[in-house]
Design an enzyme around this catalytic site. Structure first.
Site, mmCIF file in Angstrom:
data_model
loop_
_atom_site.group_PDB
_atom_site.id
_atom_site.type_symbol
_atom_site.label_atom_id
_atom_site.label_comp_id
_atom_site.label_asym_id
_atom_site.label_seq_id
_atom_site.Cartn_x
_atom_site.Cartn_y
_atom_site.Cartn_z
ATOM 1 N N GLU A 98 83.662 -60.985 101.674
ATOM 2 C CA GLU A 98 82.886 -60.156 102.817
ATOM 3 C C GLU A 98 82.088 -59.233 102.454
ATOM 4 O OE1 GLU A 98 86.129 -56.922 104.423
ATOM 5 O OE2 GLU A 98 86.887 -58.915 104.209
ATOM 6 N N ARG B 218 93.791 -58.803 103.004
ATOM 7 C CA ARG B 218 92.681 -59.033 102.019
ATOM 8 C C ARG B 218 92.101 -60.508 101.581
ATOM 9 N NH1 ARG B 218 92.271 -54.582 103.137
ATOM 10 N NH2 ARG B 218 92.408 -52.682 101.961
#
Length: 328
Positions: free
Chosen positions: A261, A232
């Site tokens: 992202e 992550r």
């Protein structure tokens, strides 16, 4: 059930339709957030991926719209407010594991690419440049690797690294007794970082692991070490990592995930000006390799995601036990 599938790419639609167990599916390309939650009216369930947002506001709106179930087609659930979901009575089911080997193999590919610079060699040869200058790597045999997290993916990478003859240490608040029996040594975070030539992150994003790689922990790194993150994005403080790259403390960086992202990954932005200054800076480094959250992306993983997602949906619809339910 009528299921709204968000963050749906062409390949998601292909596999979900192929393995559908007689549910009505409607696909939306956009990620779920409060601005578009009205799209969920008259749906029984929503099917979400890593960049969909299910905070308290969104969850409240989902319940008002009649949604009773969230099907996560991923293992991580940091994008869902579990406590709010429990209070609102909305069930959360996930895919706890889908081909952990896929992500582990991608992490290994990033290690090999950064080390032996095969991406640069490929481009050089296509331009008629057969020089070996600046392409030197190091042997992985006997290289010291720190695994941060030894769940399913960390365990899969451990087996791969053993095959390369690496010397491996691990940090995990919950050590795996099976791996210990195989000879894996667990130590504190500082201890595993201090002497590692490669550090690979394989832990979930929690309050405790948020920015686990930061200005302070980067000081523990061996100068010139490699950092790989396929877990992550928010495990890493991006600004601190950039400073470490600039100083030379960090020698290589491989990212398949990124803290911001959701505005970038899974989209074609080749004709646009990228507004994110941090990722633009990262892209400029010659010793940084970034891929767009593709570690999971194999045929086997996509099939498992679809099959488990629909087994979760069927269990909920038929009132059967739900082993993949997440609770606070």
């Amino acid at each position: 059930m009528k299921i709204a599938v968000f963050s749906a790419c062409v390949y998601d639609q292909e596999f979900l339709e192929k393995y559908n167990t007689n549910h009505q599916l409607v696909f939306f390309e956009q990620a779920l957030n409060f601005d578009n939650v009205a799209l969920t009216k008259a749906f029984d369930a929503v099917c979400l991926f890593v960049n969909d947002r299910a905070d308290e506001k969104v969850l409240s709106a989902l319940v008002e719209n009649g949604v009773k179930l969230i099907l996560l087609r991923c293992a991580g659930f940091n994008n869902v407010d579990l406590e709010a979901a429990a209070k609102l009575g909305i069930k959360i089911l996930r895919v706890p594991a889908y081909s952990p080997e896929a992500v582990a193999e991608h992490a290994m590919a990033m290690i090999l690419t950064l080390n032996r610079k095969t991406h640069k060699a490929y481009n050089r040869v296509r331009d008629g440049n057969f020089s070996l200058a600046s392409l030197m790597g190091f042997n992985l045999n006997h290289a010291k690797v720190a695994l941060i997290g030894t769940g399913n993916i960390g365990k899969a990478l451990y087996k791969i690294l053993k095959g390369f003859g690496c010397s491996i240490l691990a940090y995990d608040p919950y050590p795996d007794d099976t791996l210990r029996a195989e000879g894996l040594v667990y130590a504190s975070l500082k201890e595993v970082l201090c002497d590692a030539e490669i550090v690979s992150l394989h832990c979930p994003l929690t309050d405790q692991s948020f920015h686990v790689i930061n200005e302070q922990t980067l000081k523990y790194f061996k100068k010139g070490a490699m950092l790989i993150n396929t877990s992550r994005g928010a495990l890493i403080n991006t600004a601190d990592v950039i400073n470490s790259l600039k100083s030379g403390q960090l020698g290589y960086l491989g990212l398949d995930v990124y803290e911001q992202e959701s505005a970038l990954f899974f989209h074609d932005l080749s004709e646009k000006v990228i507004q994110d200054d941090l990722i633009a800076r990262l892209i400029s480094f010659p010793n940084v390799l970034i891929t767009s959250h593709q570690g999971f992306f194999t045929r086997e993983a996509m099939q498992q995601i679809a099959e488990i997602t629909f087994s979760n949906a069927d269990a909920f619809a038929n009132g059967k036990p739900m082993p993949n339910e997440i609770k606070p």
